[in-house]
Design an enzyme around this catalytic site. Structure first.
Site, PDB file in Angstrom:
ATOM      1  N   CYS A   1    -136.804 -62.386-139.551  1.00 48.52           N
ATOM      2  CA  CYS A   1    -135.550 -63.084-139.320  1.00 48.52           C
ATOM      3  C   CYS A   1    -134.413 -62.126-138.962  1.00 48.52           C
ATOM      4  O   CYS A   1    -133.380 -62.545-138.471  1.00 48.52           O
ATOM      5  CB  CYS A   1    -135.168 -63.897-140.545  1.00 48.52           C
ATOM      6  SG  CYS A   1    -136.388 -65.142-140.936  1.00 48.52           S
TER       7      CYS A   1
ATOM      8  N   ASN B   1    -138.707 -44.070-140.024  1.00 45.60           N
ATOM      9  CA  ASN B   1    -137.369 -44.556-140.358  1.00 45.60           C
ATOM     10  C   ASN B   1    -137.370 -45.748-141.304  1.00 45.60           C
ATOM     11  O   ASN B   1    -136.389 -45.991-141.983  1.00 45.60           O
ATOM     12  CB  ASN B   1    -136.576 -44.915-139.089  1.00 45.60           C
ATOM     13  CG  ASN B   1    -137.356 -45.778-138.129  1.00 45.60           C
ATOM     14  OD1 ASN B   1    -138.493 -45.450-137.774  1.00 45.60           O
ATOM     15  ND2 ASN B   1    -136.780 -46.885-137.719  1.00 45.60           N
TER      16      ASN B   1
ATOM     17  N   GLY C   1    -130.569 -40.222-129.800  1.00 48.48           N
ATOM     18  CA  GLY C   1    -131.973 -40.047-130.134  1.00 48.48           C
ATOM     19  C   GLY C   1    -132.895 -40.825-129.204  1.00 48.48           C
ATOM     20  O   GLY C   1    -133.958 -40.336-128.802  1.00 48.48           O
ATOM     21  N   SER C   2    -132.491 -42.020-128.839  1.00 54.50           N
ATOM     22  CA  SER C   2    -133.345 -42.852-127.983  1.00 54.50           C
ATOM     23  C   SER C   2    -133.492 -42.246-126.597  1.00 54.50           C
ATOM     24  O   SER C   2    -134.590 -42.242-126.027  1.00 54.50           O
ATOM     25  CB  SER C   2    -132.759 -44.259-127.851  1.00 54.50           C
ATOM     26  OG  SER C   2    -132.706 -44.886-129.103  1.00 54.50           O
TER      27      SER C   2
ATOM     28  N   GLN D   1    -135.259 -38.701-138.159  1.00 53.24           N
ATOM     29  CA  GLN D   1    -135.066 -38.916-139.593  1.00 53.24           C
ATOM     30  C   GLN D   1    -135.404 -37.673-140.415  1.00 53.24           C
ATOM     31  O   GLN D   1    -135.198 -37.658-141.629  1.00 53.24           O
ATOM     32  CB  GLN D   1    -135.928 -40.095-140.077  1.00 53.24           C
ATOM     33  CG  GLN D   1    -135.566 -41.431-139.467  1.00 53.24           C
ATOM     34  CD  GLN D   1    -134.232 -42.004-139.980  1.00 53.24           C
ATOM     35  OE1 GLN D   1    -133.711 -41.552-141.005  1.00 53.24           O
ATOM     36  NE2 GLN D   1    -133.693 -42.971-139.262  1.00 53.24           N
TER      37      GLN D   1
ATOM     38  N   THR E   1    -121.369 -35.101-117.394  1.00 53.93           N
ATOM     39  CA  THR E   1    -120.359 -34.295-118.064  1.00 53.93           C
ATOM     40  C   THR E   1    -120.657 -34.264-119.556  1.00 53.93           C
ATOM     41  O   THR E   1    -120.847 -35.307-120.175  1.00 53.93           O
ATOM     42  CB  THR E   1    -118.968 -34.893-117.819  1.00 53.93           C
ATOM     43  OG1 THR E   1    -118.753 -34.957-116.406  1.00 53.93           O
ATOM     44  CG2 THR E   1    -117.887 -34.054-118.473  1.00 53.93           C
TER      45      THR E   1
ATOM     46  N   HIS F   1    -125.937 -38.948-135.324  1.00 56.07           N
ATOM     47  CA  HIS F   1    -125.313 -39.893-136.257  1.00 56.07           C
ATOM     48  C   HIS F   1    -126.161 -40.182-137.490  1.00 56.07           C
ATOM     49  O   HIS F   1    -125.762 -40.959-138.350  1.00 56.07           O
ATOM     50  CB  HIS F   1    -124.949 -41.209-135.546  1.00 56.07           C
ATOM     51  CG  HIS F   1    -126.112 -42.080-135.194  1.00 56.07           C
ATOM     52  ND1 HIS F   1    -126.527 -43.116-135.982  1.00 56.07           N
ATOM     53  CD2 HIS F   1    -126.949 -42.058-134.132  1.00 56.07           C
ATOM     54  CE1 HIS F   1    -127.571 -43.713-135.418  1.00 56.07           C
ATOM     55  NE2 HIS F   1    -127.851 -43.091-134.289  1.00 56.07           N
TER      56      HIS F   1
ATOM     57  N   SER G   1    -130.959 -36.910-133.578  1.00 55.92           N
ATOM     58  CA  SER G   1    -129.810 -37.771-133.326  1.00 55.92           C
ATOM     59  C   SER G   1    -128.713 -37.394-134.300  1.00 55.92           C
ATOM     60  O   SER G   1    -128.932 -37.319-135.515  1.00 55.92           O
ATOM     61  CB  SER G   1    -130.222 -39.229-133.492  1.00 55.92           C
ATOM     62  OG  SER G   1    -129.127 -40.072-133.239  1.00 55.92           O
TER      63      SER G   1
HETATM   64  C1  LIG Z   1    -118.101 -40.257-108.465  1.00 57.53           C
HETATM   65  C2  LIG Z   1    -118.724 -39.815-109.741  1.00 57.53           C
HETATM   66  N1  LIG Z   1    -119.891 -40.355-110.140  1.00 57.53           N
HETATM   67  C3  LIG Z   1    -120.482 -40.006-111.286  1.00 57.53           C
HETATM   68  C4  LIG Z   1    -119.938 -39.065-112.115  1.00 57.53           C
HETATM   69  C5  LIG Z   1    -120.664 -38.713-113.360  1.00 57.53           C
HETATM   70  O1  LIG Z   1    -120.030 -39.169-114.535  1.00 57.53           O
HETATM   71  P1  LIG Z   1    -120.336 -38.472-115.943  1.00 57.53           P
HETATM   72  O2  LIG Z   1    -119.775 -37.125-115.876  1.00 57.53           O
HETATM   73  O3  LIG Z   1    -119.646 -39.335-116.947  1.00 57.53           O
HETATM   74  O4  LIG Z   1    -121.796 -38.445-116.136  1.00 57.53           O
HETATM   75  C6  LIG Z   1    -118.736 -38.446-111.719  1.00 57.53           C
HETATM   76  C7  LIG Z   1    -118.099 -37.383-112.503  1.00 57.53           C
HETATM   77  O5  LIG Z   1    -118.698 -36.627-113.201  1.00 57.53           O
HETATM   78  C8  LIG Z   1    -118.111 -38.829-110.518  1.00 57.53           C
HETATM   79  O6  LIG Z   1    -116.972 -38.275-110.122  1.00 57.53           O
HETATM   80  C1  LIG Z   2    -137.016 -42.315-135.938  1.00 55.11           C
HETATM   81  C2  LIG Z   2    -135.935 -42.673-134.994  1.00 55.11           C
HETATM   82  N1  LIG Z   2    -136.053 -42.361-133.689  1.00 55.11           N
HETATM   83  C3  LIG Z   2    -135.088 -42.644-132.802  1.00 55.11           C
HETATM   84  C4  LIG Z   2    -133.927 -43.257-133.174  1.00 55.11           C
HETATM   85  C5  LIG Z   2    -132.916 -43.538-132.116  1.00 55.11           C
HETATM   86  O1  LIG Z   2    -131.766 -42.749-132.214  1.00 55.11           O
HETATM   87  P1  LIG Z   2    -130.394 -43.214-131.575  1.00 55.11           P
HETATM   88  O2  LIG Z   2    -129.936 -44.370-132.344  1.00 55.11           O
HETATM   89  O3  LIG Z   2    -129.495 -42.035-131.684  1.00 55.11           O
HETATM   90  O4  LIG Z   2    -130.662 -43.580-130.158  1.00 55.11           O
HETATM   91  C6  LIG Z   2    -133.759 -43.620-134.530  1.00 55.11           C
HETATM   92  C7  LIG Z   2    -132.581 -44.324-135.029  1.00 55.11           C
HETATM   93  O5  LIG Z   2    -131.915 -45.081-134.364  1.00 55.11           O
HETATM   94  C8  LIG Z   2    -134.776 -43.315-135.452  1.00 55.11           C
HETATM   95  O6  LIG Z   2    -134.667 -43.623-136.742  1.00 55.11           O
HETATM   96  S1  FES Z   3    -134.613 -66.679-138.593  1.00 56.36           S
HETATM   97 FE1  FES Z   3    -136.404 -67.063-139.670  1.00 56.36          FE
HETATM   98  S2  FES Z   3    -135.690 -68.718-140.935  1.00 56.36           S
HETATM   99 FE2  FES Z   3    -133.896 -68.319-139.785  1.00 56.36          FE
END
Ligand SMILES: Cc1ncc(COP(=O)(O)O)c(C=O)c1O
Ligand SMILES: Cc1ncc(COP(=O)(O)O)c(C=O)c1O
Ligand code: FES
Ligand code: FES
Lengths: 147, 387, 387, 147
Positions: C326, C152, C72-73, C180, C238, C202, C200
């Protein structure tokens, strides 16, 4: 990726080879990516009685060559000149979008061979009046990723 | 079932059973968010720490220098954009090579459109850069050198330590894409002296969608993905715990088995190379004869085109890859094959077969046998071939 | 084993069994790279297409408008930076709100340092933005509005359709973070009229490390991750096939079960809210009373601090979260609680409990019972509390 | 995240409460994040005979309050004034780095109570000569992520 028909024509291409003393020979290709298609025609009484091809290219290029030769074999030159790449694609149950251009190569190879026949025999084939032999008909588009 | 022989390990690998076993509890038992302070979160955090330690150990880094990403490409993007934008006050010149992965090259091209200047170093016929050319390319404005460790297409291994020395001397950051190196050659970041190095899990029998980057302590870099405070505020996003756990395990296994792995694939690689050379005419081995990935075989077969070759191999159950223009999705054949000086026509007929832990002697015999027939068949169809 | 009650579904969810089952073959059987043309690659590609269709269907989009990301991020970063850099010739002003996720806020802050201007809209005590303030904020230079669908922390649901209408009228792109929202309220992108929307996996019982973004056809955007030609050249790397397959399945299940899911969690949510209100003094429900995430409960408990509360709950097996300073890792309490006008002191005592499909009535009873004791115990220790 | 000792002192804090008519009371806190710690002392003949605390703060704040009171109970004021936050952290088997600052709050609360005692009794405690009552000793650093 490819239809069954494409794979069939790729694995068992029809009309592969050369014709010695052919009545018309057309060769087209793309200087850039290096694909080359060569078509040989035997013409009797305005009818294409035999046709052969040789292709240096991808699966789609080979299958479209094969299908194109099948589609014009036994046809008159007037009919053959009307062959479009779309007709070839359709006959193959379609091609992936980035491969459609290979079928253009097939259409152009047929036209080039017919043009060569016309030149040799000093005739004008309707539809080829304005034909200019072009070597570079092949461009690539969008495509898939890579690892 | 039909015979299926996978010879595309440089594209991706199957996951090892031990890796999957290690991941399983994290899908729906220990499924917490590593940022949460409750017990579910702490379980996740512990797993994250262990995985980070494993990656660190695999490359001789400190755990605090390892950051997880969503893959090798993200890490490449991060390294290059992150360094470029964080150091643009110092200069705007980047040096890379013509044979980098697209995840490096396309980032560099993007930066060129955004005020940076990029030098793309040549390589020789074996794919090696020239250290003298590198030295000459460095200017006052150079902020980053990015040269890959092991090339993914032709397997050539660059002199990383020497490059790092040059970079250090000139006070320039040095990043190396080690995606194809990890698990295939020994790596020690401290001994090599690099500043940034990135990895991808799915190339070493780990899960897809996970990568990591080593960022040496003190390196000035911006995040690529801003947001939550994960990865010590450098890479936002809920951590992919099962993926990271799997990557950690895969890295651990890779290091434990490194010698046996290399011996195994190198033997089969050499057998395949010899088999092709001895049985097929008009072939050319691409890449360096000795400084090469132990599992990489890359040949050009004259007069035929790569996609046709791949399809034909696929019909007999063999999985390979090609640098042909027809499979590249762009107008041109592989930029790597062009950079080593091949003509379009020759590059067209390239075939890469990459060997891994599950490859057997019989597989290699089967491949050679089929390759002979297939190459011959395609050559018979080729207008370029005259026998 | 000790009782463990997970009430942090907005942080992350356990994966559903059906999701894991669907993913399993893709780890080491159908493990190919979706870009490969051989059979291993084609299996992967097919799975990818199916997953994309499922996500598209879940939100009423065309499949070609869905792009997978590493979470999501990443998708938030992509949406905002991608639009900002691709449209900077048109203007450099962005409008967002004060209660966005950090993956939006910190990107906006980054852009502010890089020549963009950002307006952060206020929210009322319930966390709702003011459409009039939005309208007034739009200038000739505005290129993007980014307002989250469902918050969220406090669960407040924004009037997305109305915002989209305003954006459309002014010719400004509208992005909404729907992380969300997906699976918790019905979504139809066409009916809503948004230009970009991200998700997202998860958060909807799918795997971690996978996300997606809807980019309406025709929207002008740069990639965030450059490289290979995956995702129609818009997001390199990939593809994480098992992850994407799992996300697709999770989205399908979410839509199939949407009504039952909402009914279930809403009932328990209301029971928990009533239970707290009726049994504990000096509490305040945060967020909107009706326009709220069906599983979100967020209370402030005066005189006590959130981390202490979380730890105490954790000791009896209950997993929740807090916006307390905290636990935040930064100097301040939750920016969301500040934005709805809470004082530091009050915000300190916040507790978020988020309900999901595996929550039961008994869980809620157990939580209420324990909460009463814990709050009392902590208040007895507090110098602020005088009974 | 927290050691067993921290969790023990958090769940079973020693010396919670107030002392009526205490001989010294110290309150410290951080206006910003709102954490507050209050310590009450009973002093007899220069010996801390009783000590109580109330804390509004995180688990670490509560545990360090508890431990700090334990460490000074029964000690002379001269000894008590030497209590450092590090000693409290050590006695708790360590604290996570972003939580170390909470222990500073405990040290300051003890000092504040001793200072109050010194003021009330018009004495000078060695080590507190230059003490200036500070309310704001609490700052937060690095931390974990968020969902
Ligand atoms: C040399 C090299 N760099 C970067 C990547 C990219 O990695 P990924 O597919 O995990 O994004 C690949 C293969 O895809 C690679 O062979
Ligand atoms: C509203 C909202 N946006 C973005 C994210 C980011 O998603 P992710 O954790 O998959 O990067 C979250 C939760 O982490 C979310 O609650
Ligand atoms: S972090 Fe705020 S009191 Fe410990
Ligand atoms: S011949 Fe090049 S793509 Fe078909």
């Amino acid at each position: 990726m490819y239809s069954e028909k494409v794979m069939d024509h790729f694995m068992n291409p029809r009309n592969v080879g050369e014709i010695e003393k052919a009545d018309g020979v057309g060769e087209v290709g793309n200087a850039k990516c290096g694909d080359i298609m060569k078509i040989y025609l035997k013409v009797d009484d305005g009818i294409i009685t035999d046709v052969k091809f040789k292709t240096f290219g991808c699966g789609s290029a080979i299958a479209t060559s094969s299908m194109a030769t099948e589609l014009i074999k036994g046809k008159s030159i007037e009919e053959a000149v009307k062959l479009t790449n779309n007709a070839v694609v359709e006959a193959l149950d379609g091609l992936p979008k980035p491969k459609v251009h290979c079928s253009v190569l097939a259409e152009q190879a047929v036209k080039a061979a017919l043009y060569d026949y016309a030149q040799k025999n000093n005739i004008v084939i309707p539809g080829l009046e304005d034909y200019v032999p072009a070597k570079d008909v092949h461009d690539h588009h969008d495509g898939d990723g890579e690892e | 079932m039909k015979k299926r022989i996978y010879l595309d390990y440089s594209a991706t690998t199957p996951m090892k059973k031990e890796v999957l076993d290690e991941m399983m509890p994290y899908f729906n038992e220990k499924f917490g968010n590593a940022s949460s302070i409750h017990s579910f979160g702490r379980e996740a955090k512990e797993a994250l720490d262990i995985a980070r330690d494993r990656i660190a150990k695999a490359i001789g880094a400190a755990s605090s220098e390892i950051f997880f990403t969503g893959g090798g490409s993200e890490a490449d993007n991060w390294a290059i954009k992150g360094i470029a934008f964080a150091n643009k006050n110092k200069g705007s010149h980047i040096i890379t090579s013509k044979i980098e992965h697209h995840a490096v090259l396309h980032v560099c091209e993007y930066l060129e459109k955004n005020g940076f200047e990029v030098t793309y170093l040549d390589v020789d016929e074996y794919g090696m850069i020239d250290l003298e050319q590198l030295k000459e390319a460095i200017t006052d404005k150079t902020i980053l050198i990015s040269i890959m460790f092991v090339n993914n297409e032709i397997g050539t291994i660059q002199p990383i330590k020497e490059i790092a020395e040059i970079a250090k001397e000139k006070g320039v950051y040095f990043h190396t894409d080690a995606v194809q190196a990890l698990g295939n050659i020994p790596i020690d970041v401290k001994e090599l002296g690099v500043d940034l190095m990135n990895f991808s899990s799915h190339k070493i029998y780990g899960p897809k969608g996970v990568g990591a980057i080593y960022i040496k302590k003190g390196v000035k870099i911006h995040p690529l993905i801003h947001g939550g405070a994960q990865e010590r505020k450098r890479r936002a996003g809920t951590e992919n715990i099962p993926g990271i756990v799997g990557f950690g395990k895969a890295a651990e296994l890779a290091i434990e088995n490194l010698d046996a792995h290399i011996a195994h694939i190198q033997k089969l690689r050499d057998k395949l190379i010899e088999g092709i050379k001895n049985n097929i005419d008009y072939v050319r081995l691409n890449g360096h004869p000795t400084k090469r990935h132990p599992g990489n075989v890359n040949f050009c077969f004259e007069f035929i085109e790569g996609e046709s070759l791949l399809l034909s191999l696929d019909m007999v159950g063999i999985a390979g890859s090609s640098g042909s223009a027809c499979t590249s999705g762009s107008l041109d054949p592989s930029h790597v094959l062009m950079a080593i000086g091949l003509t379009h026509e020759i590059a067209h007929g390239s075939l890469r077969l990459t060997i891994g832990d599950f490859t057997t002697e019989e597989d290699i015999d089967y491949v050679i046998e089929n390759l002979i027939t297939i190459v011959d068949r395609l050559r018979q169809m080729s207008p370029l071939y005259e026998k």
